[in-house]
Write an enzyme that holds these catalytic residues in place. Sequence first.
Site, short mmCIF file in Angstrom:
data_model
loop_
_atom_site.label_atom_id
_atom_site.label_comp_id
_atom_site.label_asym_id
_atom_site.label_seq_id
_atom_site.Cartn_x
_atom_site.Cartn_y
_atom_site.Cartn_z
N ALA A 113 34.23 2.60 -9.22
CA ALA A 113 35.18 3.37 -9.96
C ALA A 113 36.12 3.20 -10.25
O ALA A 113 37.03 3.63 -10.80
CB ALA A 113 34.62 5.06 -10.28
N ARG A 131 37.39 4.99 -20.20
CA ARG A 131 38.16 5.67 -20.03
C ARG A 131 38.85 5.49 -20.84
O ARG A 131 40.10 6.63 -21.34
CB ARG A 131 38.46 5.27 -18.72
CG ARG A 131 38.67 6.47 -17.92
CD ARG A 131 39.28 5.85 -16.50
NE ARG A 131 40.33 7.06 -16.13
CZ ARG A 131 41.21 7.24 -15.44
NH1 ARG A 131 42.04 5.76 -16.03
NH2 ARG A 131 41.85 7.93 -15.12
N HIS A 151 40.87 3.73 -4.71
CA HIS A 151 42.30 3.64 -5.82
C HIS A 151 43.18 2.71 -4.68
O HIS A 151 43.96 2.03 -4.30
CB HIS A 151 42.87 5.07 -5.84
CG HIS A 151 42.00 5.55 -6.83
ND1 HIS A 151 42.12 7.01 -6.59
CD2 HIS A 151 41.08 5.47 -8.12
CE1 HIS A 151 41.69 7.72 -7.68
NE2 HIS A 151 41.14 6.59 -8.29
N CYS A 211 32.39 6.99 -7.31
CA CYS A 211 32.50 5.72 -6.60
C CYS A 211 34.01 4.46 -6.12
O CYS A 211 34.35 4.95 -7.08
CB CYS A 211 31.67 5.31 -6.01
SG CYS A 211 31.36 3.40 -7.40
#
Lengths: 493, 69
Positions: free
Chosen positions: A65, A96, A195, A62
């Site tokens: 994220a 990550r 992003h 999403c």
Amino acid sequence: MSVMSREETEALINEVLEVYPAKAKKDRAKHLTANDHEIEQSKKCITSNKKSLPGVMTIRGCAYAGSRGVVWGPIKDMIHISHGPVGCGQYSRSGRRNYYIGTTGVNAFVTMNFTSDFQEKDIVFGGDKKLAKLIEEIEQLFPLNKGISVQSECPIGLIGDDIEAVSKKAAKDIGKTVVPVRCEGFRGVSQSLGHHIANDAIRDWALGKRDDDNSFETTPYDVAIIGDYNIGGDAWSSRILLEEMGLRVVAQWSGDGTISEMELTPKVKLNLVHCYRSMNYISRHMEEKYGIPWMEYNFFGPTKTDESLRKIASFFDETIQKKAEEVIAKYKLEYQAVIDKYKPRLEGKKVMLYIGGLRPRHVIGAYEDLGMEVVGTGYEFAHNDDYDRTIKEMGNATLIYDDVTGYEFEEFVKKIKPDLIGSGVKEKYIFQKMGIPFRQMHSWDYSGPYHGYDGFAIFARDMDMTLNNPCWKKLQAPWKADAAEDAAVAASA
Amino acid sequence: MPNVMIRQNEGKMTLYVAKKDQEDEISSIEFNSEDSWGGTIELTDGTRYFIEPLDAPPKLPITLRAKRG
């Protein structure tokens, strides 16, 4: 040199789509294609960045994220508040492998989870007061933080909290950067919009802080690494190459990066963009506002690394170009040894990829350097411009899939029978149980770095370790083993 | 009326539409002289945009409002 002809690939797509209801079939057909080098623009053959269909499995994330997890998360000296209920932050914490240098909890905070832990009363009465108090507490408990970002989870947008006002006030009170990010998970169709939102937040709240301050001494060789998240140390193995060729890396965005590096980025001479998908927005902004050119590079595999180093050097004078050649020559001995060792063990193997960001096209070169062939690739959340770039990298008539569903991916694998699959952890165990070697290519399967010449050696070792692992021969029960093989064993006795 | 960014990319002039993530080469531009710049812009794929003509060629990259031409 592809394994399947165009007709076969198209027949495979049709066969796999057969089970869907008519409407779903029509929709999914647009996301699957056989690569065609003659098509210049991907929009003519593949649809991307569209909402996933309900009822099929997708592995997209999403907007939260994309912002908290990818872009902002790795900035080590800032505290990123997961503003909303506790789960989003807790279950995405430290997953990550963005490596960093610093003392966690003192001056670096990447793997920690800060959350406002929304309860019913916060939804009913609003959470602005809680956020203000939280920032105050952070400042008391972690005085060495250099800034705070407020990453909104879904409820914040739904109840309409004014996090911008709280952030502005808090920034004044504590005298540090406080960035509100409107990255509620329901925005957009995947992490990709996250992003974009994160890039816009950097642009609006952080990037211009030192525009009037010229105390930073610049050199003509200043560059910034944009879109390298230092997974398993990737940015470090890239950085040493750039430094060896005489460039000065001022900033790393955002793996092992700091807020001050970001503020200094407008003063560099060239932006080097590795992950185009997540950071092209800010590069375009810097090009327009500060006149900093940007270029995409690829540090996966020696062929692409050589190419990229030469391309980077072409932006600078002859001394840099000469040094770049020296660097390439120096590492050639090393990587040639790696190729000589692993190529015979890996040559001719087929690989299928399904990953996100830049890897579905960037790692192809690295596999080819090892004599392997990528027969299928796909992105979770790419846009048209990513596929434009992918068409050129992939072999003709190879399979390309966008936002592939669990079912389609399994069926493709059953038919194409690749020797190796590179995808995420949700796919890993399914395919391993099907008896196919698998690498988790999101965080390099707990290995890495894979960037640069040093990374290539690790990449080659990992691929060999997975593909030629003796366990794949043990999947079949001994009494089901091939009769011919038995005869051979008996004869040799 | 999308916002488009016009920039030089490896010597070629390209038009980038942020909303569509589309970046294409510009094949023709109606006015491209010292005293006027803009007008109808055609991309290599045939899409046309219209940009209010400017008095002088701008410093690229530049973000402008464009209409479908």
